[in-house]
Every structure is written in C-alpha cells, then in structure tokens.
Motif scaffolding. Structure first.
Motif, PDB file in Angstrom:
ATOM      1  N   LEU A  57      -4.621   1.703  -0.562  1.00  0.00           N
ATOM      2  CA  LEU A  57      -3.709   1.444  -1.689  1.00  0.00           C
ATOM      3  C   LEU A  57      -2.642   2.532  -1.784  1.00  0.00           C
ATOM      4  O   LEU A  57      -1.475   2.257  -2.040  1.00  0.00           O
ATOM      5  CB  LEU A  57      -4.497   1.345  -2.999  1.00  0.00           C
ATOM      6  CG  LEU A  57      -5.417   0.121  -3.096  1.00  0.00           C
ATOM      7  CD1 LEU A  57      -6.298   0.187  -4.337  1.00  0.00           C
ATOM      8  CD2 LEU A  57      -4.597  -1.171  -3.115  1.00  0.00           C
ATOM      9  N   ARG A  58      -3.043   3.771  -1.527  1.00  0.00           N
ATOM     10  CA  ARG A  58      -2.059   4.864  -1.544  1.00  0.00           C
ATOM     11  C   ARG A  58      -1.052   4.706  -0.404  1.00  0.00           C
ATOM     12  O   ARG A  58       0.114   5.048  -0.552  1.00  0.00           O
ATOM     13  CB  ARG A  58      -2.764   6.221  -1.420  1.00  0.00           C
ATOM     14  CG  ARG A  58      -3.472   6.620  -2.705  1.00  0.00           C
ATOM     15  CD  ARG A  58      -4.335   7.835  -2.480  1.00  0.00           C
ATOM     16  NE  ARG A  58      -3.551   9.031  -2.170  1.00  0.00           N
ATOM     17  CZ  ARG A  58      -3.004   9.827  -3.073  1.00  0.00           C
ATOM     18  NH1 ARG A  58      -3.165   9.569  -4.351  1.00  0.00           N
ATOM     19  NH2 ARG A  58      -2.313  10.879  -2.704  1.00  0.00           N
ATOM     20  N   SER A  59      -1.513   4.162   0.723  1.00  0.00           N
ATOM     21  CA  SER A  59      -0.596   4.013   1.865  1.00  0.00           C
ATOM     22  C   SER A  59       0.519   3.024   1.562  1.00  0.00           C
ATOM     23  O   SER A  59       1.547   3.027   2.227  1.00  0.00           O
ATOM     24  CB  SER A  59      -1.361   3.578   3.131  1.00  0.00           C
ATOM     25  OG  SER A  59      -1.692   2.208   3.071  1.00  0.00           O
ATOM     26  N   VAL A  60       0.312   2.150   0.571  1.00  0.00           N
ATOM     27  CA  VAL A  60       1.387   1.225   0.202  1.00  0.00           C
ATOM     28  C   VAL A  60       1.932   1.570  -1.191  1.00  0.00           C
ATOM     29  O   VAL A  60       2.462   0.721  -1.906  1.00  0.00           O
ATOM     30  CB  VAL A  60       0.969  -0.262   0.330  1.00  0.00           C
ATOM     31  CG1 VAL A  60       0.830  -0.648   1.785  1.00  0.00           C
ATOM     32  CG2 VAL A  60      -0.319  -0.569  -0.415  1.00  0.00           C
ATOM     33  N   GLY A  61       1.788   2.839  -1.548  1.00  0.00           N
ATOM     34  CA  GLY A  61       2.503   3.378  -2.711  1.00  0.00           C
ATOM     35  C   GLY A  61       1.814   3.286  -4.057  1.00  0.00           C
ATOM     36  O   GLY A  61       2.396   3.669  -5.068  1.00  0.00           O
ATOM     37  N   TRP A  62       0.591   2.774  -4.131  1.00  0.00           N
ATOM     38  CA  TRP A  62      -0.066   2.696  -5.437  1.00  0.00           C
ATOM     39  C   TRP A  62      -0.554   4.071  -5.867  1.00  0.00           C
ATOM     40  O   TRP A  62      -1.034   4.860  -5.052  1.00  0.00           O
ATOM     41  CB  TRP A  62      -1.255   1.726  -5.387  1.00  0.00           C
ATOM     42  CG  TRP A  62      -0.826   0.302  -5.485  1.00  0.00           C
ATOM     43  CD1 TRP A  62      -0.340  -0.471  -4.469  1.00  0.00           C
ATOM     44  CD2 TRP A  62      -0.818  -0.513  -6.666  1.00  0.00           C
ATOM     45  NE1 TRP A  62      -0.037  -1.719  -4.940  1.00  0.00           N
ATOM     46  CE2 TRP A  62      -0.321  -1.782  -6.285  1.00  0.00           C
ATOM     47  CE3 TRP A  62      -1.184  -0.316  -7.997  1.00  0.00           C
ATOM     48  CZ2 TRP A  62      -0.170  -2.831  -7.193  1.00  0.00           C
ATOM     49  CZ3 TRP A  62      -1.041  -1.355  -8.898  1.00  0.00           C
ATOM     50  CH2 TRP A  62      -0.538  -2.594  -8.497  1.00  0.00           C
ATOM     51  N   ASN A  63      -0.426   4.309  -7.165  1.00  0.00           N
ATOM     52  CA  ASN A  63      -0.898   5.550  -7.741  1.00  0.00           C
ATOM     53  C   ASN A  63      -2.363   5.322  -8.111  1.00  0.00           C
ATOM     54  O   ASN A  63      -2.653   4.654  -9.103  1.00  0.00           O
ATOM     55  CB  ASN A  63      -0.042   5.788  -8.990  1.00  0.00           C
ATOM     56  CG  ASN A  63      -0.145   7.184  -9.466  1.00  0.00           C
ATOM     57  OD1 ASN A  63      -1.031   7.930  -9.045  1.00  0.00           O
ATOM     58  ND2 ASN A  63       0.746   7.550 -10.349  1.00  0.00           N
ATOM     59  N   THR A  64      -3.268   5.847  -7.283  1.00  0.00           N
ATOM     60  CA  THR A  64      -4.674   5.459  -7.443  1.00  0.00           C
ATOM     61  C   THR A  64      -5.505   6.500  -8.174  1.00  0.00           C
ATOM     62  O   THR A  64      -5.177   7.684  -8.181  1.00  0.00           O
ATOM     63  CB  THR A  64      -5.334   5.281  -6.059  1.00  0.00           C
ATOM     64  OG1 THR A  64      -5.142   6.482  -5.338  1.00  0.00           O
ATOM     65  CG2 THR A  64      -4.750   4.114  -5.310  1.00  0.00           C
TER      66      THR A  64
END
Ligand code: B12
Length: 301
Positions: free
Chosen positions: A187-194
C-alpha cells in the motif's frame, strides 16, 4: 533510514557523472533537500526510487545501502523462491537479503516479489515442515529473517505522498505477521499513508481505531480463523463501524475460504499482493478525484 547522499555519491553509485546528476536534480527528476550550507542532498529512498523507475544499473550498490549485486541474476525472478527457501532454512540471512534486494533494485514491484518469491518460499518451508523435513525452529527463524527484510524494505520506501490513510491488522488469535506486513509495504508503494495496527487485535479494538482515525481504507489480513462463527459475527459488526466512517474494507488471506466469504460483507477481496496493489491504485485515483470540498474532513491518523 534518514541517510542523505550528495549528488557525487549517487553519481558514483550508478556510474554517471556528477554533472548529469546535478542536471537531473535541476530538471526535477530527483527530489533534493538542502543542507544548512545550501548544498543539495538526496535521500537514499529517493535515489532508490530513481534507479528503479529509470531502470538504471548500479555499479556501487553499497552507497545505496544495498548488497553486492550479481547483475546476471538480478533481473530474473525465476528460481529466486527456491534459492530463498534454501537460504531461509540454512539461516543464511545475507543470501536471503541479497535475493530480495537485487530484485528490488532491478525494479521488480514489491507485490511481485512478495507473491512470486517470498510467499512461494514459505509454501516450500510449510511443506517441508509438514513432511518433517524442516524443524519448527527453522520455520520460526525463517519468519524472523523475512520480517527483518520486510522492515528494511519499508524503511527504503519513499514516504507516502498522499493524505489517504489506510489501517491494517489481523484478528485476535491470528499470529501471521508476514502477510499483514507485506500488505502495508504494498500500500505504501502506491502512495497510501499506512498505519499497521498489529497482529492479534480484538474486533472491538479494531472498531475503536476505525472510529477514532476514520481511515479511507481498512485492510484485514486473515491467515487463521480460531472460531468461524465468532469471526463472522465480529467481522460483520466491524463493517457497521466502517460504513459509518465511509471506510473501504479490503480483505485477503489464506483462511478466507469461499464458505466464510459468502457470509461476510466487504468492499473487496484480494487473492494476492498484486491484486491489492491494483485495487489500492484504483481506489486512490477515485478518492482523489472527489473534490476536497465534498469530502468529509478527516481526523489525523
Ligand atoms: C510461518 C507459518 C506459521 C507461523 C507464522 C509466524 C509469523 N510471524 O508470521 C506460526 C508459527 C504463527 C504458524 C502457526 C500455525 N500454523 Co502455520 N504456517 C506458516 C507457513 C510456513 C508460512 C505462512 C506465511 O506467512 N506465508 C507467507 C504469506 C505471505 O503467504 P500466504 O499466506 O500464501 O499469502 C499470500 C496470499 O494468500 C495473499 N494474502 C495473504 N494474506 C493477505 C492479506 C491481504 C490483505 C491480501 C490482499 C492478500 C493476502 O498474498 C500473499 C502473498 O502472495 C505456512 C505454510 C504456507 N503454505 O504458507 C504454514 C501453515 C499456514 N500453517 C499451518 C498450521 C497448521 C499452523 C498451526 C495451526 C500449527 C499448530 N498446530 O499450532 C498454527 C496456527 C497459528 C495461529 N494461531 O495463527 C498450516 C495450515 C494448514 C491448513 N490447511 O490450514 C500451513 C499451511 C503449514 C502446512 N503445510 O501444514 N504458522
């Protein structure tokens, strides 16, 4: 990892001239930060993003905090799972680290590395454990090595550039850290703030987190279901909370059989990390298309 590199160091890492590096910085291809003295510095995560996206060769990987690379093997994902399983069972952490980071540096998506290399290696370990060819301690040590590699991968990712927040967890009794941690990295690799809440969290506590933090997405990783009816009841209660906060609920994991899934309500089920990546990209595009004004203000996660 907050390591900052000079343009000269990045140039040396990829075998380019310092002036080319400075030109790329001026063109905005690489994001830099300035030191107190006004010198340009490149965060190591940014240098790695650039190398991966531009498909550049790395001649001095150590400068980028990467293992020595055998470029002949680096771009091929075949046989990596087998080599990784061997390395894990032999407790050869250095070899395992090199297999994963060579692929990462060669530009393979983290989701593909997870689905086609790490998960496959663990399937082999599971089979060997079942046939008494691998001991319990070898399986446990393998998990420890893999978790350390995942944490390092996470620290080398570019910090998320989106305000969209995703929370994740496993339910009480589910001790499987690897898939829930992988989901976070994807998810972080596609920009989500996890924000990974952790493993083995009671449904009520997950509901509290959703209520308080109002994330755009919640992902539940389900590798073990201790009690099917309690799981279904707890999950469907959680969905009520998520619908009040307008949170998209994504589920995945080996324990979600078709029988269980037909009794659950959720927004999306993903079989693999690559599915999760595609879904998260689409959801991000769609959510960001909604004008900010019409979106409900969010609490900070
Ligand atoms: C490591 C491991 C454990 C470790 C986990 C430790 C840790 N820190 O994570 C521990 C010690 C906890 C463990 C315990 C048990 N285990 Co175990 N374990 C494994 C093993 C070897 C690897 C699991 C793993 O993490 N794989 C890596 C992940 C990433 O791969 P994956 O699960 O295939 O996930 C992929 C997809 O499913 C999907 N996915 C998964 N989750 C999610 C989530 C989302 C959101 C998305 C989008 C996608 C997604 O993407 C992943 C990548 O492609 C498997 C073997 C195997 N075949 O997997 C056995 C295995 C799952 N375990 C098994 C068993 C029996 C157990 C125990 C019941 C043993 C016991 N008697 O105590 C307990 C139950 C534990 C519990 N209460 O949770 C059996 C299950 C058999 C069955 N039919 O269900 C297996 C298959 C071993 C075997 N061959 O028999 N285990």
């Amino acid at each position: 990892m907050n390591q900052l590199l000079s343009p000269k160091q990045v140039a040396a890492a990829i075998g380019a001239s310092e002036s080319s590096l400075k030109r790329w910085c001026d063109q905005g291809l690489l994001t830099t930060v300035k030191t107190a003295g006004g010198h340009r510095r490149i965060p190591v995560q940014e240098a790695l993003r650039f190398v991966r996206e531009q498909n550049l060769s790395v001649v001095e990987p150590r400068i980028l905090a990467m293992p020595a690379i055998d470029n002949r093997k680096a771009r091929r994902i075949e046989n990596c799972a087998e080599r990784l399983a061997e390395g894990l069972l032999a407790n050869n952490e250095q070899a395992c680290h090199a297999i994963v980071f060579e692929l990462f540096l060669a530009g393979q998506s983290v989701s593909q590395i997870f689905d086609e290399v790490i998960a496959v290696a663990f399937r082999t370990i599971g089979e060997k454990w079942e046939c008494h060819e691998a001991d319990v301690y070898q399986e446990r040590c393998s998990c420890q090595i893999a978790l350390r590699i995942l944490h390092e991968l996470r620290s080398l990712q570019t910090p998320p550039n989106s305000a969209l927040v995703a929370l994740g967890a496993t339910i009480e009794g589910d001790q499987y850290w690897l898939p829930v941690t992988m989901s976070e990295i994807v998810l972080r690799s596609v920009g989500w703030n996890t924000r990974l809440l952790g493993s083995s969290i009671p449904f009520d506590s997950i509901a509290n987190a959703i209520q308080q933090l109002e994330p755009e997405m919640f992902w539940l990783s389900v590798s073990f279901v201790p009690d099917e009816s309690a799981f279904i009841a707890g999950f469907n209660r959680l969905i009520e909370t998520a619908s009040k906060t307008n949170t998209t609920v994504v589920v995945g994991g080996r324990a979600l059989t078709t029988e269980i899934r037909t009794r659950l309500r959720y927004s999306a089920f993903c079989d693999t990390m690559q599915h999760l990546e595609e879904f998260a990209k689409t959801l991000r595009r769609q959510t960001e298309l909604v004008p900010q004004k019409t979106r409900k203000p969010r609490k900070k996660a």
